[in-house]
Design a protein around this motif. Structure first.
Motif, PDB file in Angstrom:
ATOM      1  N   PHE A  34       0.756  -1.231   0.018  1.00 52.37           N
ATOM      2  CA  PHE A  34      -0.116   0.164  -0.221  1.00 52.37           C
ATOM      3  C   PHE A  34       0.989   1.325   0.055  1.00 52.37           C
ATOM      4  O   PHE A  34       1.765   1.378   0.613  1.00 52.37           O
ATOM      5  CB  PHE A  34      -0.843  -0.021   1.279  1.00 52.37           C
TER       6      PHE A  34
ATOM      7  N   LYS B 234      -9.875   2.244   9.954  1.00 54.47           N
ATOM      8  CA  LYS B 234      -8.543   1.901   9.391  1.00 54.47           C
ATOM      9  C   LYS B 234      -7.546   1.598   9.969  1.00 54.47           C
ATOM     10  O   LYS B 234      -7.233   2.224  10.769  1.00 54.47           O
ATOM     11  CB  LYS B 234      -8.477   2.968   8.128  1.00 54.47           C
TER      12      LYS B 234
ATOM     13  N   ALA C  71      -2.490  -2.029   4.595  1.00 55.78           N
ATOM     14  CA  ALA C  71      -3.574  -1.229   5.138  1.00 55.78           C
ATOM     15  C   ALA C  71      -4.828  -2.269   5.483  1.00 55.78           C
ATOM     16  O   ALA C  71      -4.858  -3.215   4.788  1.00 55.78           O
ATOM     17  CB  ALA C  71      -4.126  -0.185   4.353  1.00 55.78           C
TER      18      ALA C  71
ATOM     19  N   THR D 196       2.950   2.191   7.121  1.00 55.33           N
ATOM     20  CA  THR D 196       4.127   2.094   5.994  1.00 55.33           C
ATOM     21  C   THR D 196       5.403   2.499   6.446  1.00 55.33           C
ATOM     22  O   THR D 196       5.508   3.200   7.569  1.00 55.33           O
ATOM     23  CB  THR D 196       3.455   3.353   5.008  1.00 55.33           C
TER      24      THR D 196
ATOM     25  N   ILE E 192      -3.372   1.699   9.039  1.00 55.51           N
ATOM     26  CA  ILE E 192      -2.371   1.650   8.028  1.00 55.51           C
ATOM     27  C   ILE E 192      -1.036   1.894   8.399  1.00 55.51           C
ATOM     28  O   ILE E 192      -0.618   2.696   9.338  1.00 55.51           O
ATOM     29  CB  ILE E 192      -2.564   3.056   6.866  1.00 55.51           C
TER      30      ILE E 192
ATOM     31  N   LYS F 279       0.670   5.554   0.477  1.00 54.34           N
ATOM     32  CA  LYS F 279      -0.332   6.645   0.939  1.00 54.34           C
ATOM     33  C   LYS F 279      -0.248   7.684  -0.162  1.00 54.34           C
ATOM     34  O   LYS F 279      -1.224   8.556  -0.086  1.00 54.34           O
ATOM     35  CB  LYS F 279       0.098   7.156   2.109  1.00 54.34           C
TER      36      LYS F 279
END
Length: 346
Positions: A142, A156, A170, A160, A158, A144
């Motif tokens: 994923f 959610k 995510a 990273t 997420i 952003k």
């Protein structure tokens, strides 16, 4: 053997060699890659061995030769392996208001580096998600920076990592998350994230996994010589050793959770591997429960590779499972499965 022609005698010797190799392949899920790194690579070709046994079965069968029983026996012994590779019939079960739809998809950074000559990949992926409308959505690789807008999901998780290129995973949900976190994988850019999701009166832990890549590009077109073959072989065996450690970390983490579990994502390994067996453990493979065909999840032109999975607690019914292999907007295909948390509801 005495009644066979000289040609059939040669064929049967090859048949015997294949049978021995296939039996060895059946043992590979129980052999740790750390101890047998070279042998672990052969898990990738076990489907080819099964197919070759089927060819021999037909070869001897049309001649009405008793040698057909060798391949028949090998295939019967490995019937569970065949189900992991190919399912003849999927599962048709009526939907129920308590069903939940789960989707997992490695989006390959939403085509950040233009692997696919298309500027609308992010938009197409968003439209596909909106069309499927999953209740829980897990995305691997994923980014952003994609600009994707998934406002239909109030909850959610997420995470990273990276300096110049931020990539990760995510989990989106229409249901409330009461806890979430990450399993960091040592010496790797890959990771595992999880979320505890409340669905009515139940709480389910959902893991989204992305294990060490074996780094075989689906875009390979150049000739592979002996030196390059050895390099690829060593790279895959090294990745499988790293995956073993990663799978053990996941197993250890799951043992500490009292909730029922769903594990999904990109495992970068076949269903015949030690890593698959270690992560799946006593869970159900949703493809085996309700899938059909080869269940190919990776866009590789030469081989039906299934390296993305959904594993569910045995008390969760898998009502449908589909891989969308015609949706080519990543090097992986999206998987959508319908689940029911209470088998007694139906």
């Amino acid at each position: 053997m005495k009644k066979l022609s000289w040609f059939n005698k040669i064929v049967f010797v090859g048949n015997i060699a294949l049978a021995v190799a296939t039996l060895l392949g059946y043992l590979l899920p129980f052999l740790a890659p750390k101890l047998f790194p070279i042998l672990s690579v052969f898990t990738l070709i076990l489907p080819s061995l099964l197919t070759a046994n089927l060819v021999f079965l037909f070869y001897w069968g049309i001649q009405i030769k008793r040698q057909a029983f060798l391949s028949l026996l090998i295939l019967l012994i490995g019937v569970t392996f065949i189900n992991k590779f190919y399912k003849i019939n999927g599962k048709l079960t009526e939907s129920h208001e308590d069903d939940i739809l789960l989707m997992t998809y490695n989006v390959r950074l939403f085509n950040l580096f233009k692997w696919i000559p298309d500027d609308n990949v992010t938009q197409k992926i968003q439209e596909f998600i909106e069309l499927q409308n999953p209740d829980i959505l897990c995305l691997q690789e994923f980014s952003k920076n994609s600009g994707i807008n998934l406002k239909q999901y109030p909850y959610k998780h997420i995470i990273t990592h990276g300096d110049r290129i931020m990539t990760g995973q995510a989990i989106y949900s229409k249901f409330r998350m009461i806890d979430k976190g990450e399993i960091k994988l040592p010496n790797s850019n890959n990771n595992v994230i999880f979320a505890d999701i409340v669905i009515k009166k139940d709480t389910i832990r959902v893991y989204s996994i992305h294990l060490q890549s074996i780094s075989i590009s689906p875009d390979i077109h150049e000739k592979i010589d002996e030196q390059k073959s050895k390099m690829i072989f060593k790279r895959i065996s090294r990745a499988f050793k790293e995956q073993q450690l990663q799978s053990e970390l996941i197993q250890s983490h799951m043992k500490d959770a009292s909730f029922r579990k769903i594990i999904c994502g990109d495992m970068n390994n076949s269903a015949f591997s030690y890593v698959y067996s270690n992560i799946k453990n006593n869970l159900n493979d949703a493809f085996i429960e309700a899938g059909s065909g080869f269940g190919k999840t990776y866009h590789f032109p030469y081989y039906p590779m299934r390296i993305d999975y959904v594993f569910t607690d045995p008390t969760i019914e898998v009502k449908s499972f589909e891989t969308y292999s015609d949706f080519v907007n990543s090097d992986h295909y999206p998987i959508v499965t319908r689940l029911n948390l209470n088998r007694d509801n139906n």
